[in-house]
Design a protein around this motif. Sequence first.
Motif, PDB file in Angstrom:
ATOM      1  N   LYS A 145     -52.958 -13.513 -62.243  1.00  0.00           N
ATOM      2  CA  LYS A 145     -52.951 -12.055 -62.366  1.00  0.00           C
ATOM      3  C   LYS A 145     -54.340 -11.552 -62.039  1.00  0.00           C
ATOM      4  CE  LYS A 145     -51.100  -8.250 -64.514  1.00  0.00           C
ATOM      5  NZ  LYS A 145     -49.785  -7.732 -64.567  1.00  0.00           N
ATOM      6  N   THR A 146     -54.412 -10.535 -61.195  1.00  0.00           N
ATOM      7  CA  THR A 146     -55.667  -9.849 -60.928  1.00  0.00           C
ATOM      8  C   THR A 146     -55.718  -8.649 -61.850  1.00  0.00           C
ATOM      9  OG1 THR A 146     -55.636 -10.537 -58.619  1.00  0.00           O
ATOM     10  CG2 THR A 146     -57.057  -8.675 -59.176  1.00  0.00           C
ATOM     11  N   ILE A 147     -56.712  -8.632 -62.726  1.00  0.00           N
ATOM     12  CA  ILE A 147     -56.867  -7.497 -63.639  1.00  0.00           C
ATOM     13  C   ILE A 147     -57.364  -6.293 -62.865  1.00  0.00           C
ATOM     14  CG2 ILE A 147     -58.128  -6.630 -65.641  1.00  0.00           C
ATOM     15  CD1 ILE A 147     -58.070  -9.484 -66.735  1.00  0.00           C
ATOM     16  N   GLY A 148     -58.195  -6.524 -61.882  1.00  0.00           N
ATOM     17  CA  GLY A 148     -58.760  -5.436 -61.084  1.00  0.00           C
ATOM     18  C   GLY A 148     -60.214  -5.238 -61.430  1.00  0.00           C
ATOM     19  N   LEU A 149     -60.722  -4.067 -61.101  1.00  0.00           N
ATOM     20  CA  LEU A 149     -62.134  -3.799 -61.344  1.00  0.00           C
ATOM     21  C   LEU A 149     -62.397  -3.494 -62.806  1.00  0.00           C
ATOM     22  CD1 LEU A 149     -63.246  -1.621 -58.298  1.00  0.00           C
ATOM     23  CD2 LEU A 149     -63.928  -3.956 -58.829  1.00  0.00           C
ATOM     24  N   ILE A 150     -63.354  -4.189 -63.366  1.00  0.00           N
ATOM     25  CA  ILE A 150     -63.896  -3.901 -64.687  1.00  0.00           C
ATOM     26  C   ILE A 150     -65.388  -3.724 -64.462  1.00  0.00           C
ATOM     27  CG2 ILE A 150     -64.309  -4.750 -67.011  1.00  0.00           C
ATOM     28  CD1 ILE A 150     -61.703  -6.313 -66.805  1.00  0.00           C
ATOM     29  N   GLY A 151     -65.843  -2.490 -64.615  1.00  0.00           N
ATOM     30  CA  GLY A 151     -67.219  -2.200 -64.224  1.00  0.00           C
ATOM     31  C   GLY A 151     -67.328  -2.348 -62.719  1.00  0.00           C
ATOM     32  N   GLN A 152     -68.224  -3.200 -62.284  1.00  0.00           N
ATOM     33  CA  GLN A 152     -68.407  -3.413 -60.843  1.00  0.00           C
ATOM     34  C   GLN A 152     -67.928  -4.793 -60.422  1.00  0.00           C
ATOM     35  OE1 GLN A 152     -71.640  -1.853 -58.886  1.00  0.00           O
ATOM     36  NE2 GLN A 152     -71.653  -0.021 -60.115  1.00  0.00           N
ATOM     37  N   LYS A 153     -67.115  -5.429 -61.269  1.00  0.00           N
ATOM     38  CA  LYS A 153     -66.640  -6.776 -60.965  1.00  0.00           C
ATOM     39  C   LYS A 153     -65.119  -6.814 -60.981  1.00  0.00           C
ATOM     40  CE  LYS A 153     -70.749  -8.867 -62.794  1.00  0.00           C
ATOM     41  NZ  LYS A 153     -71.325  -9.896 -63.636  1.00  0.00           N
ATOM     42  N   ILE A 167     -60.666 -17.993 -65.993  1.00  0.00           N
ATOM     43  CA  ILE A 167     -61.049 -16.581 -65.895  1.00  0.00           C
ATOM     44  C   ILE A 167     -62.213 -16.497 -64.924  1.00  0.00           C
ATOM     45  CG2 ILE A 167     -61.862 -14.541 -67.133  1.00  0.00           C
ATOM     46  CD1 ILE A 167     -60.683 -15.879 -69.696  1.00  0.00           C
ATOM     47  N   THR A 168     -62.050 -15.681 -63.891  1.00  0.00           N
ATOM     48  CA  THR A 168     -63.080 -15.555 -62.859  1.00  0.00           C
ATOM     49  C   THR A 168     -63.465 -14.103 -62.689  1.00  0.00           C
ATOM     50  OG1 THR A 168     -62.156 -17.457 -61.680  1.00  0.00           O
ATOM     51  CG2 THR A 168     -63.643 -16.032 -60.434  1.00  0.00           C
ATOM     52  N   GLU A 169     -64.763 -13.855 -62.579  1.00  0.00           N
ATOM     53  CA  GLU A 169     -65.254 -12.529 -62.215  1.00  0.00           C
ATOM     54  C   GLU A 169     -65.980 -12.664 -60.895  1.00  0.00           C
ATOM     55  OE1 GLU A 169     -68.104 -11.012 -65.032  1.00  0.00           O
ATOM     56  OE2 GLU A 169     -69.611 -12.434 -64.381  1.00  0.00           O
ATOM     57  N   LYS A 170     -65.756 -11.682 -60.012  1.00  0.00           N
ATOM     58  CA  LYS A 170     -66.394 -11.687 -58.699  1.00  0.00           C
ATOM     59  C   LYS A 170     -67.102 -10.357 -58.521  1.00  0.00           C
ATOM     60  CE  LYS A 170     -65.506 -12.486 -53.816  1.00  0.00           C
ATOM     61  NZ  LYS A 170     -64.486 -12.729 -52.801  1.00  0.00           N
ATOM     62  N   GLY A 171     -68.416 -10.417 -58.330  1.00  0.00           N
ATOM     63  CA  GLY A 171     -69.206  -9.208 -58.148  1.00  0.00           C
ATOM     64  C   GLY A 171     -69.126  -8.678 -56.728  1.00  0.00           C
ATOM     65  N   GLN A 172     -69.622  -7.474 -56.534  1.00  0.00           N
ATOM     66  CA  GLN A 172     -69.603  -6.844 -55.215  1.00  0.00           C
ATOM     67  C   GLN A 172     -70.434  -7.634 -54.209  1.00  0.00           C
ATOM     68  OE1 GLN A 172     -70.890  -2.825 -56.140  1.00  0.00           O
ATOM     69  NE2 GLN A 172     -68.769  -2.129 -56.227  1.00  0.00           N
ATOM     70  N   ASN A 173     -71.432  -8.380 -54.703  1.00  0.00           N
ATOM     71  CA  ASN A 173     -72.271  -9.172 -53.807  1.00  0.00           C
ATOM     72  C   ASN A 173     -71.638 -10.513 -53.450  1.00  0.00           C
ATOM     73  OD1 ASN A 173     -72.510 -10.512 -56.198  1.00  0.00           O
ATOM     74  ND2 ASN A 173     -74.712 -10.286 -56.393  1.00  0.00           N
ATOM     75  N   GLY A 174     -70.440 -10.784 -53.976  1.00  0.00           N
ATOM     76  CA  GLY A 174     -69.724 -12.013 -53.666  1.00  0.00           C
ATOM     77  C   GLY A 174     -69.965 -13.141 -54.649  1.00  0.00           C
ATOM     78  N   ASN A 175     -70.900 -12.980 -55.563  1.00  0.00           N
ATOM     79  CA  ASN A 175     -71.143 -14.017 -56.565  1.00  0.00           C
ATOM     80  C   ASN A 175     -69.950 -14.130 -57.501  1.00  0.00           C
ATOM     81  OD1 ASN A 175     -73.660 -14.515 -55.520  1.00  0.00           O
ATOM     82  ND2 ASN A 175     -74.752 -13.366 -57.083  1.00  0.00           N
ATOM     83  N   LYS A 176     -69.591 -15.377 -57.845  1.00  0.00           N
ATOM     84  CA  LYS A 176     -68.459 -15.619 -58.740  1.00  0.00           C
ATOM     85  C   LYS A 176     -68.923 -16.405 -59.953  1.00  0.00           C
ATOM     86  CE  LYS A 176     -65.197 -17.743 -56.552  1.00  0.00           C
ATOM     87  NZ  LYS A 176     -63.981 -18.238 -55.893  1.00  0.00           N
ATOM     88  N   ASN A 177     -68.347 -16.073 -61.094  1.00  0.00           N
ATOM     89  CA  ASN A 177     -68.537 -16.833 -62.322  1.00  0.00           C
ATOM     90  C   ASN A 177     -67.154 -17.172 -62.860  1.00  0.00           C
ATOM     91  OD1 ASN A 177     -71.489 -16.647 -62.693  1.00  0.00           O
ATOM     92  ND2 ASN A 177     -71.048 -14.464 -62.779  1.00  0.00           N
TER      93      ASN A 177
END
Length: 72
Positions: A14-22, A39-49
């Motif tokens: 499931k993609t939660i969508g944008l939370i803040g800028q991620k 659980i993965t977060e992907k920032g606008q700069n492409g960095n993933k955690n």
Amino acid sequence: MNNNQQNDETLFEKTIGLIGQKRVFVDVKQNKQGVYLKITEKGQNGNKNTVLIPASGLKKFRDVLEEALDNV
């Protein structure tokens, strides 16, 4: 969990969508070591955690998350 997650079977995604800028993604996957939550977060700069939680720890994770949400 292994380092080659590309071969792991996806049981739920499931993609939660944008939370803040991620952008946030939640997956349940399975490999030969067992089932886990990813659980993965992907920032606008492409960095993933990414955080991986094995199924054996999910109830405890849920309980702590509920407790944290009670304090928001």
